[in-house]
Design a protein around this motif. Sequence first.
Motif, PDB file in Angstrom:
ATOM      1  N   ARG A  14       1.108  -1.239   0.010  1.00  0.00           N
ATOM      2  CA  ARG A  14       0.452  -0.230  -0.357  1.00  0.00           C
ATOM      3  C   ARG A  14       0.839   1.033   0.060  1.00  0.00           C
ATOM      4  O   ARG A  14       1.189   1.429   0.905  1.00  0.00           O
ATOM      5  CB  ARG A  14      -0.921   0.200   1.591  1.00  0.00           C
ATOM      6  CG  ARG A  14      -1.737   1.485   1.144  1.00  0.00           C
ATOM      7  CD  ARG A  14      -2.493   0.738   2.340  1.00  0.00           C
ATOM      8  NE  ARG A  14      -4.101  -0.058   1.672  1.00  0.00           N
ATOM      9  CZ  ARG A  14      -4.884  -0.627   3.350  1.00  0.00           C
ATOM     10  NH1 ARG A  14      -4.426  -0.316   3.922  1.00  0.00           N
ATOM     11  NH2 ARG A  14      -5.610  -1.645   2.557  1.00  0.00           N
ATOM     12  N   GLY A  15       0.547   1.802  -1.166  1.00  0.00           N
ATOM     13  CA  GLY A  15       1.516   2.653  -1.307  1.00  0.00           C
ATOM     14  C   GLY A  15       3.831   2.640  -1.217  1.00  0.00           C
ATOM     15  O   GLY A  15       3.929   1.788  -2.148  1.00  0.00           O
ATOM     16  N   ASP A  16       3.912   3.590  -0.857  1.00  0.00           N
ATOM     17  CA  ASP A  16       5.314   2.862  -0.205  1.00  0.00           C
ATOM     18  C   ASP A  16       5.911   1.903   0.632  1.00  0.00           C
ATOM     19  O   ASP A  16       6.783   1.377   1.096  1.00  0.00           O
ATOM     20  CB  ASP A  16       6.352   3.682  -0.132  1.00  0.00           C
ATOM     21  CG  ASP A  16       5.984   4.596   1.033  1.00  0.00           C
ATOM     22  OD1 ASP A  16       5.003   4.038   1.921  1.00  0.00           O
ATOM     23  OD2 ASP A  16       6.687   6.064   1.155  1.00  0.00           O
ATOM     24  N   ARG A  17       4.788   0.942   1.530  1.00  0.00           N
ATOM     25  CA  ARG A  17       5.194   0.048   2.511  1.00  0.00           C
ATOM     26  C   ARG A  17       4.291  -1.001   2.561  1.00  0.00           C
ATOM     27  O   ARG A  17       3.312  -1.390   1.459  1.00  0.00           O
ATOM     28  CB  ARG A  17       4.052   0.958   3.341  1.00  0.00           C
ATOM     29  CG  ARG A  17       5.139   2.028   4.320  1.00  0.00           C
ATOM     30  CD  ARG A  17       3.306   2.011   5.454  1.00  0.00           C
ATOM     31  NE  ARG A  17       3.465   1.744   6.574  1.00  0.00           N
ATOM     32  CZ  ARG A  17       2.501   1.188   7.054  1.00  0.00           C
ATOM     33  NH1 ARG A  17       1.320   0.997   5.777  1.00  0.00           N
ATOM     34  NH2 ARG A  17       2.186  -0.267   8.022  1.00  0.00           N
ATOM     35  N   SER A  18       5.163  -2.169   2.526  1.00  0.00           N
ATOM     36  CA  SER A  18       4.830  -3.726   2.363  1.00  0.00           C
ATOM     37  C   SER A  18       4.313  -3.974   4.144  1.00  0.00           C
ATOM     38  O   SER A  18       5.159  -4.264   4.871  1.00  0.00           O
ATOM     39  CB  SER A  18       5.414  -4.452   2.105  1.00  0.00           C
ATOM     40  OG  SER A  18       6.981  -4.166   2.873  1.00  0.00           O
ATOM     41  N   VAL A  19       3.374  -5.292   4.025  1.00  0.00           N
ATOM     42  CA  VAL A  19       3.154  -5.354   5.336  1.00  0.00           C
ATOM     43  C   VAL A  19       2.425  -7.375   5.472  1.00  0.00           C
ATOM     44  O   VAL A  19       2.398  -7.962   3.910  1.00  0.00           O
ATOM     45  CB  VAL A  19       1.472  -5.198   5.610  1.00  0.00           C
ATOM     46  CG1 VAL A  19       1.139  -5.575   6.925  1.00  0.00           C
ATOM     47  CG2 VAL A  19       1.729  -3.417   6.151  1.00  0.00           C
ATOM     48  N   LEU A  20       3.325  -7.849   5.993  1.00  0.00           N
ATOM     49  CA  LEU A  20       2.816  -9.126   5.414  1.00  0.00           C
ATOM     50  C   LEU A  20       1.506  -9.754   6.650  1.00  0.00           C
ATOM     51  O   LEU A  20       1.601  -9.550   7.661  1.00  0.00           O
ATOM     52  CB  LEU A  20       4.144 -10.002   6.691  1.00  0.00           C
ATOM     53  CG  LEU A  20       5.738 -10.283   5.760  1.00  0.00           C
ATOM     54  CD1 LEU A  20       6.435 -11.038   6.864  1.00  0.00           C
ATOM     55  CD2 LEU A  20       5.715 -10.622   4.820  1.00  0.00           C
ATOM     56  N   LEU A  21       0.470 -10.577   5.301  1.00  0.00           N
ATOM     57  CA  LEU A  21      -0.350 -10.724   6.080  1.00  0.00           C
ATOM     58  C   LEU A  21      -0.647 -12.229   7.066  1.00  0.00           C
ATOM     59  O   LEU A  21      -0.968 -14.039   6.100  1.00  0.00           O
ATOM     60  CB  LEU A  21      -1.916 -10.855   4.897  1.00  0.00           C
ATOM     61  CG  LEU A  21      -1.532 -10.175   3.882  1.00  0.00           C
ATOM     62  CD1 LEU A  21      -3.235  -9.918   2.556  1.00  0.00           C
ATOM     63  CD2 LEU A  21      -1.869  -8.898   4.977  1.00  0.00           C
ATOM     64  N   ASP A  22      -0.192 -12.306   7.422  1.00  0.00           N
ATOM     65  CA  ASP A  22       0.709 -13.804   8.318  1.00  0.00           C
ATOM     66  C   ASP A  22      -0.189 -13.882   9.252  1.00  0.00           C
ATOM     67  O   ASP A  22      -0.138 -15.136  10.358  1.00  0.00           O
ATOM     68  CB  ASP A  22       1.863 -13.297   9.151  1.00  0.00           C
ATOM     69  CG  ASP A  22       1.614 -11.795  10.706  1.00  0.00           C
ATOM     70  OD1 ASP A  22       0.577 -11.363  10.266  1.00  0.00           O
ATOM     71  OD2 ASP A  22       2.810 -11.614  10.590  1.00  0.00           O
TER      72      ASP A  22
END
Length: 740
Positions: A495-503
Amino acid sequence: MEPSPRRGLPDAALRTALETSAVPMYLMATPEHGLTVEWVNDAFVAHAGVARVDLLGRRVSVLRGLIDDLPDLEALRTALRGDRSFAVTVRDAPTAGAAGWVQLSFSPIRGDDGAMTHWFCVLNALPERPEETESLSSLEMSRRRMARLDLMTQVSGLLTDLDHPHVLREIADVLGRAAGCRIFFYMDDKGLAYTESVDVNTPPSSRLVRGPQTRPVPLVAGTEQTWAPDVVQAVLDGEDAGPVDVSLDARYPPRSASAVLVRDLRARLETDGVTARGIVVHPVPGRRRVLGLLVVVLEPGREFTPSLTPGTTLRAVSRRAGMLIDTARLYAREHRVAETLQRAMLPEQADVHGLDVWTYYAPNSDHAQVGGDWYDVLQLTEHDVGLVVGDVVGHDVEAAATMGQMRSVVRSYAFEMTAPGAVLERVDELVAGMRLPRASSLVYARLEARDEPVAEPVAARHAAPEGVEAPPATSTRTWRLSYSRAGHLPPVLVRGDRSVLLDGAGGSLIGYGSTPRATDELELQSGDVLVFYTDGLIERRDRDLREGLAVLGEELAGMGPSDAAGIGEQLLARVGSTPEDDIAVVVVRVPGVGDDERLQDGGPRSRRWLLPNEPSSIARARHVVVRTCTAWGVPGAAAVELVASELVANAVMHGWGHVALRLFDTADGLRIEVEDANPSPPVATDGHINRGGGFGMQIVERLADWGWRPTRVGKVVWAKVHPAGAGRLTPAGGTPRAQV
């Protein structure tokens, strides 16, 4: 054998005494006279266990089979060229009477003119070898055995690289230098032919397509022409275990295996300026049939080294080569079957409305393996989409079959149930009852679309002219994600310039779930990107999965492309460029308002798509090509769209299997490649009489340069559209340019 007066042989009385002596003796000619055995006594015949007729007149090399190991040949040759008595100590072979040490005493025999004519050899059995002499001989034997072992190690090392284009020629060169002769490999794949490499795509030894040289040739009636026995065909058919001698002067039946071999060898030897004194043929056996021949060409004045006499090292090399070649062909056949099975089971991706979806799958090419990685994209309803990425343990046909069963099970429950956790629970129950042989992990996600009305701004309503109704309210589509994981790596949300692990919503492998499966939910926003993948994308020997996940998150956070295909291509270039396992990737992007006008691209200027062989793929190809041209800022998208559409249409209409579409920005134009499994080349026609169609390649010719090239399983048709697009104006009716 009568004595020769010219050479001054012993008189009759002396000869009788020698014949009846209990000491084994023999007489051989000097090197100038060919080193032939000219006389043996009864004791030597009894000691050798060989008929007298098989010894007389033959070269002294016939006696090598009586000796377990010889001393230094070069030193022995030097002594035989001299004119002084000498002795050597050797060990009897196990087949030559009782094994033990024997001293060979050589004495020169001269004629009346004083010139040396023969060597007289006496065999003296040694009850116990002198300690010092035995030590030296053992050291020499160890040296030769080490040399033989080193040679076998070199050959074995070469045999491990059967993909090398000249592997058999290199093995022949190594053996030839060590043996003091010329060696050639001939394979009997579709006819006997000289071979420098191994074709692993040839069927293994359980099948055989006979070549033309094996057809029986009837003799012409009324002629007296007779042919020599086809000894080479006897070796190929397994009737003769070899090695066999092949005469270069015999007349073999035309087109017979022996005739083909002799004719080809004559041509090769004449080209090299080599004269052959004989040919020895060894079979190269596979598991069920002889795969080919190891041919030894004997040259005048050159002898085999003792460690490479026929029946020892050469036989071992040919047997090992045959087994490895057969194994490689069996493995290649299994790989082709598994790959075909796996690709047939991979999904024919649905055209998902409202989402930008890109998929990719590739087996591990470094090890030519086929595994159980898979993905699926399902249009469940008009507003719901299902996404699955899974991994079955293993790299073989069983893994691919398990993957196909898993895909069918997940599909059936995905259409029946909505919550991903509930779907995986039902999959657990069914898989436990099916007793699938391989463990499997997967992540299943469901994206639900919702259309929400959005009122026009108040200013816009006031701006409407009097008497004109204001524009109706519009709607916007939002997406909600729900997912559940069964022992699989977490998807990534960008999302935008961020990444998140959907753990979240984690759980055990499929079939091992003993507790209810959880489901996590998330509201997606315009421009969000979801990346689903298997461990082959990030797994490396020099780092653990945690580090790989960190690298993946960092790369996704800095992605430049704004379309799913561009993100996927850049992801493979940065993270998956050197895979050590199979890779399956699904990239999903939620488009934003006005995306088509604002797309920007900062990734690799190439795209690829795998399309089902069905008419709907033509429209999808047009859509993805236009979207990519917009992202790259390439003018003339209409020409590119039309060319790609015609190439994909030809592949769908005249080819079979999945259609691969690739697009490249080459700086001086756009290159389009379309691959299908039909090997027949495309042909530009003047259209079909009395029915539509047939003008596709004419359109391509007017808009682009084009050609085609064969592949292992079909063909690739390419076209290059220059920036001017339709401005190339190539005359219709030209011929395609094949590119190899």
